[in-house]
Design an enzyme around this catalytic site. Structure first.
Site, PDB file in Angstrom:
ATOM      1  N   LYS A 159       0.851  -1.192   0.000  1.00 13.09           N
ATOM      2  CA  LYS A 159       0.000   0.000   0.000  1.00 13.09           C
ATOM      3  C   LYS A 159       0.886   1.242   0.000  1.00 13.09           C
ATOM      4  O   LYS A 159       1.786   1.370   0.832  1.00 13.09           O
ATOM      5  CB  LYS A 159      -0.891   0.004   1.229  1.00 13.09           C
ATOM      6  CG  LYS A 159      -1.920  -1.122   1.270  1.00 13.09           C
ATOM      7  CD  LYS A 159      -3.173  -0.735   0.536  1.00 13.09           C
ATOM      8  CE  LYS A 159      -4.275  -1.765   0.742  1.00 13.09           C
ATOM      9  NZ  LYS A 159      -5.533  -1.371   0.090  1.00 13.09           N
ATOM     10  N   ASP A 189      -0.579  -0.494  -4.524  1.00 12.45           N
ATOM     11  CA  ASP A 189      -1.961  -0.016  -4.470  1.00 12.45           C
ATOM     12  C   ASP A 189      -1.954   1.369  -3.855  1.00 12.45           C
ATOM     13  O   ASP A 189      -1.634   1.530  -2.680  1.00 12.45           O
ATOM     14  CB  ASP A 189      -2.816  -0.976  -3.643  1.00 12.45           C
ATOM     15  CG  ASP A 189      -4.291  -0.588  -3.638  1.00 12.45           C
ATOM     16  OD1 ASP A 189      -4.630   0.423  -4.283  1.00 12.45           O
ATOM     17  OD2 ASP A 189      -5.094  -1.291  -2.990  1.00 12.45           O
ATOM     18  N   GLU A 215      -2.494  -0.168  -8.527  1.00  9.77           N
ATOM     19  CA  GLU A 215      -3.940   0.006  -8.495  1.00  9.77           C
ATOM     20  C   GLU A 215      -4.296   1.459  -8.189  1.00  9.77           C
ATOM     21  O   GLU A 215      -3.707   2.073  -7.308  1.00  9.77           O
ATOM     22  CB  GLU A 215      -4.566  -0.894  -7.411  1.00  9.77           C
ATOM     23  CG  GLU A 215      -4.400  -2.382  -7.658  1.00  9.77           C
ATOM     24  CD  GLU A 215      -4.957  -3.208  -6.516  1.00  9.77           C
ATOM     25  OE1 GLU A 215      -5.995  -2.811  -5.927  1.00  9.77           O
ATOM     26  OE2 GLU A 215      -4.352  -4.250  -6.198  1.00  9.77           O
ATOM     27  N   ASP A 240      -9.599  -0.147  -9.511  1.00  8.57           N
ATOM     28  CA  ASP A 240     -10.207  -0.759  -8.331  1.00  8.57           C
ATOM     29  C   ASP A 240     -11.398   0.098  -7.895  1.00  8.57           C
ATOM     30  O   ASP A 240     -12.535  -0.146  -8.281  1.00  8.57           O
ATOM     31  CB  ASP A 240      -9.149  -0.880  -7.222  1.00  8.57           C
ATOM     32  CG  ASP A 240      -9.690  -1.498  -5.946  1.00  8.57           C
ATOM     33  OD1 ASP A 240     -10.894  -1.769  -5.864  1.00  8.57           O
ATOM     34  OD2 ASP A 240      -8.901  -1.705  -5.001  1.00  8.57           O
ATOM     35  N   LYS A 267     -13.699  -6.862  -6.186  1.00 11.41           N
ATOM     36  CA  LYS A 267     -14.109  -7.220  -4.835  1.00 11.41           C
ATOM     37  C   LYS A 267     -15.625  -7.402  -4.862  1.00 11.41           C
ATOM     38  O   LYS A 267     -16.360  -6.423  -5.059  1.00 11.41           O
ATOM     39  CB  LYS A 267     -13.726  -6.123  -3.845  1.00 11.41           C
ATOM     40  CG  LYS A 267     -12.231  -5.831  -3.764  1.00 11.41           C
ATOM     41  CD  LYS A 267     -11.981  -4.656  -2.824  1.00 11.41           C
ATOM     42  CE  LYS A 267     -10.498  -4.415  -2.577  1.00 11.41           C
ATOM     43  NZ  LYS A 267      -9.800  -3.899  -3.766  1.00 11.41           N
TER      44      LYS A 267
END
Length: 351
Positions: A159, A189, A215, A240, A267
């Site tokens: 992240k 991400d 992402e 995303d 997701k």
């Protein structure tokens, strides 16, 4: 028609350590657990919207009322009204999970959590997953990265976008000094954490270190800017958050044709439940865009469902690491026969 009874219970899960994202830090997670029963078997599902992110993140009392209405419909008809639920992905995912669990549980194991008839669901194969390094201080992120590599992960997702970018860049550099891209696949991400006017420059700096993909470098709903980044950036971009709230099939196709990302990251709780994710995958495939599936801070109920769904969508020979390793985040998770061995997620056989 067999009558179905639906019970709904609110449940709050507590993180072992604060989960930092570019949108803030989570210390607890609210879910609604569904139990479907027909008198002989039962099925369990989880509805888990993310505050300030999910398109169906409503105040708890309102969420419960809307969810109860959709569950009442299932009790009456035994079926899901998919079109009516397009804009309520977390609710749809929970109901889909509970109904599949109910219908696939053998009478000998009335509540088995079996959703699909796949080798993974029967504990015969594992699904490769990436290790996830949460945002934190530079020292915390470095330590977490070391732990993931020691655990045997060959693909690590980092992240970025929350701490000082120079520190993040240095962290990526140090990883690459120790592990080549042959040894460790590195995914990033940003959760929309880069400003549009600085994003391309930052992506150019990151591209020196053999990054698999990044992402959502900038916030969603900036299609023209995101399309330019996908066209100009020297590393692959995955969408995303951009997919959240885009629930109409024609709009899905239009967006992918305009932005032209290399990948989409799905997701079910955010992107249309299982039904909506199947649509995304098929549309992306038509457009030459790759995809993978991840969890979204669900408990083991949701994680089990996402993993089994993944095995059904992509088949038994999954070689592309999926994002299914978040089941160890909670102190008070629901016990389930899920196990991470090395860099794969397994269901314990005969569970």
């Amino acid at each position: 028609m067999t009558m179905i009874h639906v019970d709904i219970k609110e449940r709050v899960f507590h993180f072992r350590q604060p989960a930092g994202t570019s949108r803030g830090v989570y210390t607890e997670r609210q879910s609604w657990l569904l139990t479907f029963s027909d008198g002989e078997r039962c099925g369990v599902g989880e509805c888990a919207p993310l505050p300030d992110l999910s398109c169906d993140a409503l105040p708890p009392s309102v969420y419960m009322k809307v969810l109860r209405g959709f569950c009442d419909q299932v009790e009456k008809t035994g079926e899901i009204d998919y079109e009516a639920m397009r804009d309520y992905p977390s609710m749809l995912f929970g109901i889909e999970t509970a109904l599949l669990s109910l219908r696939n549980s053998p009478l000998s194991v009335p509540c088995s959590h079996l959703l699909f008839n796949t080798p993974f669901s029967h504990g015969e194969v594992g699904i490769p997953i990436n290790g996830l390094v949460w945002m934190g201080s530079y020292e915390e992120m470095l330590q977490r990265m070391e732990e993931k590599l020691k655990q045997g992960f060959r693909c690590v997702k980092l992240k970025v976008g929350a701490i000082d970018f120079d520190h993040e860049l240095d962290l990526v550099k140090r990883i690459r000094e120790r592990f080549s891209y042959h040894d460790v696949e590195l995914r990033l991400d940003a959760n929309g954490g880069f400003r549009p006017d600085e994003a391309l420059y930052k992506l150019e700096l990151l591209s020196q270190y053999a990054i698999h993909s990044i992402e959502q470098p900038i916030k969603q709903k900036q299609w023209a800017m995101m399309a330019e980044l996908c066209r100009e950036a020297p590393l692959p971009i995955a969408l995303d958050e951009e997919l959240i709230g885009v629930n109409d099939p024609e709009t899905k196709r239009l967006m992918l044709r305009i932005i032209k990302p290399r990948y989409i990251v799905l997701k079910p709780s955010l992107h249309g439940g299982m039904m909506g994710c199947r649509e995304w995958i098929e549309i992306a495939k038509d457009e030459g865009i790759g995809s993978w599936i991840t969890s979204a801070l669900e408990s083991n109920i949701g994680l089990n469902a996402i993993a089994q769904f993944c095995s059904d969508v992509y088949g038994e020979d999954i070689t592309f690491p999926q994002g299914l390793g978040t089941g160890q985040l909670f102190m008070d998770n629901i016990p389930m026969s899920l196990e991470i061995r090395g860099d794969k997620l397994w269901i314990l056989k005969n569970s």
